[in-house]
Enzyme design. Structure first.
Site, PDB file in Angstrom:
ATOM      1  CG  MET A 109      -1.879  -1.217   1.201  1.00 59.09           C
ATOM      2  SD  MET A 109      -3.376  -1.010   2.165  1.00 59.09           S
ATOM      3  CE  MET A 109      -2.701  -0.758   3.799  1.00 59.09           C
ATOM      4  N   GLY A 110       2.154   1.104  -0.333  1.00 58.92           N
ATOM      5  CA  GLY A 110       3.034   2.266  -0.481  1.00 58.92           C
ATOM      6  C   GLY A 110       3.531   2.826   0.838  1.00 58.92           C
ATOM      7  CG  HIS A 118       6.837  -1.419   2.246  1.00 63.96           C
ATOM      8  ND1 HIS A 118       6.731  -0.293   3.034  1.00 63.96           N
ATOM      9  CD2 HIS A 118       5.612  -2.014   2.265  1.00 63.96           C
ATOM     10  CE1 HIS A 118       5.496  -0.206   3.511  1.00 63.96           C
ATOM     11  NE2 HIS A 118       4.792  -1.241   3.065  1.00 63.96           N
ATOM     12  CD  GLN A 157       5.807 -14.368  10.683  1.00 65.84           C
ATOM     13  OE1 GLN A 157       5.548 -14.877   9.580  1.00 65.84           O
ATOM     14  NE2 GLN A 157       5.160 -14.700  11.792  1.00 65.84           N
ATOM     15  CE  LYS A 158       4.238  -4.026  11.983  1.00 67.28           C
ATOM     16  NZ  LYS A 158       3.038  -3.695  11.294  1.00 67.28           N
ATOM     17  CG  ASP A 159       1.058  -7.011   8.355  1.00 65.68           C
ATOM     18  OD1 ASP A 159       0.258  -6.323   8.995  1.00 65.68           O
ATOM     19  OD2 ASP A 159       2.029  -6.523   7.746  1.00 65.68           O
ATOM     20  CD  GLN A 167      -1.509  -8.765   4.849  1.00 64.83           C
ATOM     21  OE1 GLN A 167      -2.436  -7.968   4.879  1.00 64.83           O
ATOM     22  NE2 GLN A 167      -0.283  -8.388   4.544  1.00 64.83           N
ATOM     23  CB  SER A 227       2.865   2.820   6.326  1.00 62.67           C
ATOM     24  OG  SER A 227       3.514   1.939   5.438  1.00 62.67           O
ATOM     25  NE  ARG A 228      -2.942   2.027   9.886  1.00 59.11           N
ATOM     26  CZ  ARG A 228      -3.305   0.979   9.147  1.00 59.11           C
ATOM     27  NH1 ARG A 228      -2.595  -0.134   9.195  1.00 59.11           N
ATOM     28  NH2 ARG A 228      -4.363   1.036   8.366  1.00 59.11           N
TER      29      ARG A 228
HETATM   30  P1  PAJ Z   1       1.404  -2.882   3.568  1.00 60.31           P
HETATM   31  O1  PAJ Z   1       1.017  -2.566   4.950  1.00 60.31           O
HETATM   32  O2  PAJ Z   1       1.873  -1.782   2.656  1.00 60.31           O
HETATM   33  O3  PAJ Z   1       2.530  -3.974   3.627  1.00 60.31           O
HETATM   34  C1  PAJ Z   1       3.044  -4.539   2.451  1.00 60.31           C
HETATM   35  C2  PAJ Z   1       3.905  -5.726   2.835  1.00 60.31           C
HETATM   36  O4  PAJ Z   1       5.017  -5.278   3.618  1.00 60.31           O
HETATM   37  C3  PAJ Z   1       3.118  -6.745   3.693  1.00 60.31           C
HETATM   38  O5  PAJ Z   1       3.409  -8.059   3.258  1.00 60.31           O
HETATM   39  C4  PAJ Z   1       3.661  -6.468   5.086  1.00 60.31           C
HETATM   40  O6  PAJ Z   1       3.612  -7.602   5.937  1.00 60.31           O
HETATM   41  C5  PAJ Z   1       5.098  -6.080   4.776  1.00 60.31           C
HETATM   42  N1  PAJ Z   1       5.672  -5.324   5.888  1.00 60.31           N
HETATM   43  C6  PAJ Z   1       5.152  -4.248   6.522  1.00 60.31           C
HETATM   44  N2  PAJ Z   1       5.942  -3.863   7.546  1.00 60.31           N
HETATM   45  C7  PAJ Z   1       6.996  -4.725   7.565  1.00 60.31           C
HETATM   46  C8  PAJ Z   1       8.166  -4.860   8.391  1.00 60.31           C
HETATM   47  N3  PAJ Z   1       8.415  -4.044   9.401  1.00 60.31           N
HETATM   48  N4  PAJ Z   1       9.012  -5.883   8.106  1.00 60.31           N
HETATM   49  C9  PAJ Z   1       8.770  -6.744   7.083  1.00 60.31           C
HETATM   50  N5  PAJ Z   1       7.690  -6.649   6.267  1.00 60.31           N
HETATM   51  C10 PAJ Z   1       6.818  -5.660   6.505  1.00 60.31           C
HETATM   52  O7  PAJ Z   1       0.003  -5.492   4.035  1.00 60.31           O
HETATM   53  C11 PAJ Z   1      -0.468  -4.722   3.210  1.00 60.31           C
HETATM   54  O8  PAJ Z   1       0.172  -3.577   2.800  1.00 60.31           O
HETATM   55  C12 PAJ Z   1      -1.799  -4.966   2.516  1.00 60.31           C
HETATM   56  O9  PAJ Z   1      -2.650  -5.659   3.395  1.00 60.31           O
HETATM   57  C13 PAJ Z   1      -1.667  -5.742   1.172  1.00 60.31           C
HETATM   58  C14 PAJ Z   1      -1.098  -7.144   1.387  1.00 60.31           C
HETATM   59  C15 PAJ Z   1      -0.780  -4.948   0.193  1.00 60.31           C
HETATM   60  C16 PAJ Z   1      -3.084  -5.881   0.543  1.00 60.31           C
HETATM   61  O10 PAJ Z   1      -3.665  -4.638   0.325  1.00 60.31           O
END
Ligand code: PAJ
Length: 279
Positions: A27-28, A34, A146-148, A151, A184-185
């Site tokens: 989601m950018g 990412h 794995q953060k999510d 998911q 991102s938050r």
């Molecule tokens: P988003 O929150 O942008 O995250 C995109 C990917 O980056 C996800 O697979 C998430 O688990 C991973 N990610 C986020 N923070 C991370 C971190 N600190 N370390 C490793 N990986 C991390 O997750 C989503 O978007 C959406 O739900 C999506 C799968 C794109 C569907 O809309």
């Protein structure tokens, strides 16, 4: 790197793209989490597609869809620097035309933990958009963090249940030096909140240390984690030990137990998790 905005253009561009093809759905508002997924995809594939789409279907009406950070220019520069071949950045209308009526729903593991807090439409939105992205891009591999943790399990299950010919690659959580999981938050956190937010990862570490020193009783492991949150004045939305396989409750903590936490700190809703008793 080419930026593509329509499904027709994407399909045409990918028709003769060298395989294997890796997809990184995002989601950018890119951070190192990412970028770690993108780097892994770059190492393992001939063609890398990164999707950038803030998916309205996975936000509840009271959530931060409008406020969610967006900076496509910066994301584009970062993706290009990582050697991404295609940035797929569709409009909301391209993904959900006004007459869109089909959604993919999952029972069981998509109805607990995050779903209990955010509403069942959250994973309905995630699963629907990931299904659509898989159909739009046709990747050989797709990369998730794995953060999510929930998911990841939901996507693995989606792939099995609906027979998607996609290999799911899961990458470790990337953290700030003080342990805070990148998100991102995190931009919503004020300086004192940013400090308090470290309690999430510290609570996971404390639980992990308890397990490493021989504790296996779920109640006692949870109490160790909760004490760290209490001290920081954080009341979690959930703090739970679950099986890494299917998120069912555990009677004993072992090497395949997930400790998952969600909490509000100021305006930010943060989640984190750890696999306990690992090596
Ligand atoms: P988003 O929150 O942008 O995250 C995109 C990917 O980056 C996800 O697979 C998430 O688990 C991973 N990610 C986020 N923070 C991370 C971190 N600190 N370390 C490793 N990986 C991390 O997750 C989503 O978007 C959406 O739900 C999506 C799968 C794109 C569907 O809309």
């Amino acid at each position: 790197m080419r930026t593509v905005r329509t499904v027709a253009e994407l399909r045409e561009a990918l028709r003769e793209a060298p395989r294997p093809l890796g997809l990184v759905p995002t989601m950018g508002a890119f951070h190192e989490g990412h970028l770690s997924l993108i780097r892994r995809a770059r190492e393992q594939n001939e063609t890398v597609v990164v999707s950038l789409f803030v998916n309205p279907a996975q936000f509840a009406p009271n959530e931060d869809f409008d406020a969610y950070p967006r900076d496509e220019k910066r994301d584009g520069r970062l993706a290009e620097a990582e050697g991404v071949d295609f940035l797929f950045a569709p409009s909301v209308d391209e993904v959900y035309p006004p007459d869109h009526q089909t959604y993919v729903v999952m029972e069981g593991i998509a109805t607990i933990l995050e779903a209990e807090q955010r509403g069942t439409s959250h994973f309905k939105g995630v699963i629907t958009v990931v299904t659509k992205l898989f159909n739009m891009v046709g990747p050989d591999r797709a990369y998730f963090g794995q953060k999510d943790a929930q998911q990841v399990l939901v996507i693995r299950k989606l792939v099995r249940d609906l027979n998607f010919p996609v290999e799911i690659v899961v990458c470790p959580t990337i953290r700030e030096p003080d342990g805070l999981a990148l998100s991102s938050r995190n931009v919503y956190l004020s300086t004192p909140e940013r400090e308090r937010a470290t309690a999430l990862s510290r609570s996971l570490n404390a639980a992990d240390e308890a397990v490493a020193s021989g504790e296996s009783d779920p109640g006692r492991v949870l109490a160790v984690a909760r004490a760290v949150l209490d001290e920081a004045g954080i009341e979690p939305e959930y703090l739970e030990l679950r099986s890494l396989e299917d998120l069912s409750p555990v009677e004993r903590v072992n090497g395949s137990t997930l400790l998952a936490v969600a909490a509000r700190v100021g305006n930010a809703r943060l989640i984190d998790n750890a696999i306990l008793g690992g090596t």
